[in-house]
Each structure stands twice: as C-alpha cells, then as structure tokens.
Enzyme design. Structure first.
Site, short mmCIF file in Angstrom:
data_model
loop_
_atom_site.label_atom_id
_atom_site.label_comp_id
_atom_site.label_asym_id
_atom_site.label_seq_id
_atom_site.Cartn_x
_atom_site.Cartn_y
_atom_site.Cartn_z
N SER A 63 -57.36 45.65 42.78
CA SER A 63 -58.42 46.66 42.60
C SER A 63 -57.93 48.09 42.65
O SER A 63 -58.68 49.01 42.33
CB SER A 63 -59.50 46.47 43.67
OG SER A 63 -60.33 45.42 43.30
N LYS B 129 -58.38 50.15 39.60
CA LYS B 129 -59.70 50.58 39.10
C LYS B 129 -59.85 52.09 38.91
O LYS B 129 -60.30 52.53 37.84
CB LYS B 129 -60.81 50.01 39.98
CG LYS B 129 -60.94 48.49 39.85
CD LYS B 129 -61.88 47.88 40.88
CE LYS B 129 -62.02 46.37 40.69
NZ LYS B 129 -62.74 45.72 41.79
N TYR C 113 -59.34 43.51 32.05
CA TYR C 113 -59.57 43.60 33.50
C TYR C 113 -58.62 42.68 34.28
O TYR C 113 -58.00 43.09 35.26
CB TYR C 113 -61.04 43.29 33.82
CG TYR C 113 -61.29 43.23 35.30
CD1 TYR C 113 -61.29 44.40 36.07
CD2 TYR C 113 -61.47 42.02 35.95
CE1 TYR C 113 -61.47 44.35 37.44
CE2 TYR C 113 -61.66 41.96 37.32
CZ TYR C 113 -61.66 43.12 38.06
OH TYR C 113 -61.83 43.07 39.43
N TYR D 4 -64.02 49.29 49.51
CA TYR D 4 -65.04 48.24 49.52
C TYR D 4 -66.21 48.65 50.43
O TYR D 4 -66.54 49.83 50.51
CB TYR D 4 -64.45 46.88 49.98
CG TYR D 4 -63.22 46.46 49.21
CD1 TYR D 4 -63.24 46.40 47.81
CD2 TYR D 4 -62.05 46.11 49.83
CE1 TYR D 4 -62.13 46.00 47.09
CE2 TYR D 4 -60.93 45.71 49.13
CZ TYR D 4 -60.98 45.66 47.76
OH TYR D 4 -59.89 45.27 47.06
N VAL E 224 -56.83 43.36 46.83
CA VAL E 224 -56.69 42.11 47.58
C VAL E 224 -55.25 41.59 47.59
O VAL E 224 -54.95 40.63 48.30
CB VAL E 224 -57.64 40.99 47.06
CG1 VAL E 224 -59.09 41.34 47.35
CG2 VAL E 224 -57.43 40.72 45.58
N1 GLN Z 1 -58.76 40.49 40.56
C1 GLN Z 1 -59.64 40.67 41.62
C2 GLN Z 1 -61.03 40.19 41.29
O1 GLN Z 1 -61.67 40.61 40.40
C3 GLN Z 1 -59.61 42.10 42.07
C4 GLN Z 1 -60.27 42.20 43.35
C5 GLN Z 1 -59.80 43.18 44.36
O2 GLN Z 1 -58.65 43.60 44.54
N2 GLN Z 1 -60.77 43.48 45.15
O3 GLN Z 1 -61.52 39.32 41.94
#
Ligand code: GLN
Length: 344
Positions: A83, A86, A208, A260, A278
C-alpha cells in the site's frame, strides 16, 4: 550502520531538534537494538507469498534532503511495497490529469475503516480517499498510456525516479495477489456499477496488483520519502519525480489517511505524513528535512508494522518531529535556523 558525514550537519538540518544531545546515528542503533527483540505482531498471510517473510527482518533507514544516509539493520533486503505505492500512483494521476479531474473520481476524506472495506461515499459514489483499496484501484484506472504495457511502464518508471534506480515487480507476489484478489475485484465492480472506473476494469486491477508487488528496500523507502521531503526531487540523482505543486497533496493525504484506521492516532502521536504497507514497510516524511524508511514484517491488528510504529513514535518524540511541535515554525523557514540558533 552506513557511513554518513557528521552529526553537526544533521543537527543543522534538524534545526527544530529539541535536543542536540541525541545524535541520529546512535539513536537509530539504540532503537534497532531496543525493538529487535519484540515478538508482537503477525506477518501478513492473506496473500500466501507474504507469509514467507521472516519476522526478524528489521531495517531502519533515514535519508536527508541533502542526501546523507543513516542506516541500521536490514536496509538492503527487498520486499513488496504494497500500500505504500498508493500515494505515489496518486501523484502520477495528479501529474497526468491535474487535481480536479482526479478529485472527481477519488475523494480525500479519512474513512476510519480498514483498507479493504467495501464502502463508497453515498452521495458522490466516489471512494473516500486514494489510500484505501477502492481509491487506489480508481486511481490506477486513471493512469494513461496507449496500451496496457505502456501504462505499466509509466507506473514502474515513476517508482524508479523516486528510488533513483530501476525497480522491478516480484512476480510471485503479483501472481499471489491476483489469485487471491477477489475482494479487490468486488470493490472494482462496485465502482464500475457507479461509473467511477472505466470499463477497462481488468487493466486497473492488474495495474493495482502490479504496483503493490513492486520490490523495494528500507533504503528505497527512505529515498522515496526524502524525495517528497525535498519537494519532489530525488536528493541523490537530482531527478524530479513529481511536479512540486503536487507534493503537498501527497503529504496531506498521507497525514490524514496513510496509516489505515490508525491514521488519527498516528497524526496525533507521531505527527508526520506516513504510509504503511502489509509487506512490513513504513515510509514517513519530515518535509524539508528527511525521509524515513522502515522494514519489519510483523503487523499489528490494523496492518501497520509493529516495530515501525515504535521506531517512528520514538524518533518523533526524541527529535521533536511532530508537525505541530511547539517552539518552531515549520519547514518552510528551517533554513533560518542554524545549529547554534536552533531551538533547544
Ligand atoms: N495488495 C494489498 C491488497 O490489496 C495491499 C494492501 C496493503 O498493503 N494494505 O490487499
């Protein structure tokens, strides 16, 4: 610990440091030693490839806006950006389309919900912000190019400008994301229903999944953060990664939504724009001063790296990095400070 120049220089950059008695290099070593034994948290396993991470991996990297590097631990170990991609893809969309067309598709309001929540703004039907999956998928949909390979190339080369080196995708993680990404597909279809994403839905999802699978190190994260801290110019290569006028939007959205559903407490306690993933990465920016990159895979219940959160809280406290720390006036006038005149 990588070699650096001198601590007087960092004291100067950190003109707003509370105390010149906490040299950065020693502090990083101390924090690494203090938090390495922590056993809290759990490595992400909802994407099978991520479950292979070693919970002991731990690196902290700081790069200043004049390119000095302070590092300890596993800063050369590659992991997937997840993430943390993003805000950067959001920046690319801003660069390609300008602010208002992007705002028409993706909002900038915090959700207080988990990153993968299936919820859109009931009035506008937009995703709430580009840091939740819905917003990130809608953002990926905006990346232009004559065909899919060109769209991927634009995205990958954008990351390369921030890192100051060519970056690559971890194919196993990408395939694992794609195999298990049903929830993201559901989010994308909901947005298609509301006309928020184009019918090139499969491409948006592929983009994505690919952006999440870009391989970086803690050093890379610090360099990306330092590039944002430096107004969009990579402090080592001198290459511009994003037009300066968009940097504030990336930092704002990271400040309000980057961590988050811990984003509010993070803004309160740590007080600097940041983004986590994550894969165990955290990227944090002290505008005008430095970038921080941390890698440690065990995550807390909200999905943030346990050791990463501890380290950032300590750094913020010890060096007075919080944006609203009293006693200094902010990065735009930091150059008025000298090490001698810096507030103590
Ligand atoms: N690839 C992960 C997902 O979409 C990205 C999530 C993350 O780092 N929060 O589930």
């Amino acid at each position: 610990m990588a070699e650096t120049t001198n601590n007087g220089e960092i004291d100067l950059l950190l003109g707003r440091m509370k105390s010149a008695t906490a040299p950065l290099r020693g502090t990083l070593q101390e924090l690494h030693a203090r938090f390495a034994p922590l056993t809290e948290g759990k490595v992400a396993d909802y994407i099978p490839e991520l479950a292979k991470a070693d919970p002991n991996w731990f690196g902290i990297s700081i790069i200043t806006t004049d390119g000095q590097v302070f590092e300890v631990g596993d800063c050369k170990h590659s992991f997937t950006i997840q993430s943390i991609s993003k805000p950067f893809v959001y920046g690319l969309a801003l660069e390609e389309l300008g602010l208002e067309p992007v705002m028409a598709r993706v909002g900038v309001e915090p959700t207080g919900e988990a990153f993968n929540s299936i919820v859109l703004d009931e009035v506008s039907n937009r995703p709430f912000n580009p840091m939740v999956n819905a917003g990130a998928i809608a953002t990926s949909d905006l990346i232009g190019g004559k065909d899919f390979p060109e769209r991927v190339t634009r995205m990958i080369s954008m990351f390369g400008r921030y890192c100051g080196r060519p970056v690559h995708i971890d194919n196993s993680v990408f395939l694992s994301e794609r195999m298990t990404g049903h929830r993201n597909r559901a989010i994308a279809h909901l947005m298609l229903n509301f006309g928020i994403v184009s019918p090139r839905l499969d491409e948006a999802l592929e983009l994505y999944f690919q952006q999440c699978s870009v391989l970086v190190t803690a050093h890379d994260l610090a360099m990306m953060a330092a590039t944002l801290a430096n107004g969009g110019v990579n402090p080592v290569t001198g290459e511009r990664a994003i037009p300066q006028k968009y940097v504030k939007y990336l930092l704002s959205i990271m400040h309000s939504c980057g961590m988050y559903d811990y984003a509010g407490e993070w803004a309160f306690r740590v007080g600097i724009p940041a983004k986590s993933g994550v894969g165990g990465g955290i990227l944090a920016v002290v505008p005008g001063v430095l970038g921080i990159g941390i890698f440690s895979p065990p995550l807390d219940a909200k999905g943030n790296s346990v050791r990463g959160v501890h380290v950032c809280r300590e750094l913020s406290e010890q060096f007075g990095l919080h944006s609203f720390e009293s006693g200094f006036a902010g990065s735009s006038i930091k150059n008025q400070f000298s090490a001698q005149r810096a507030p103590r």
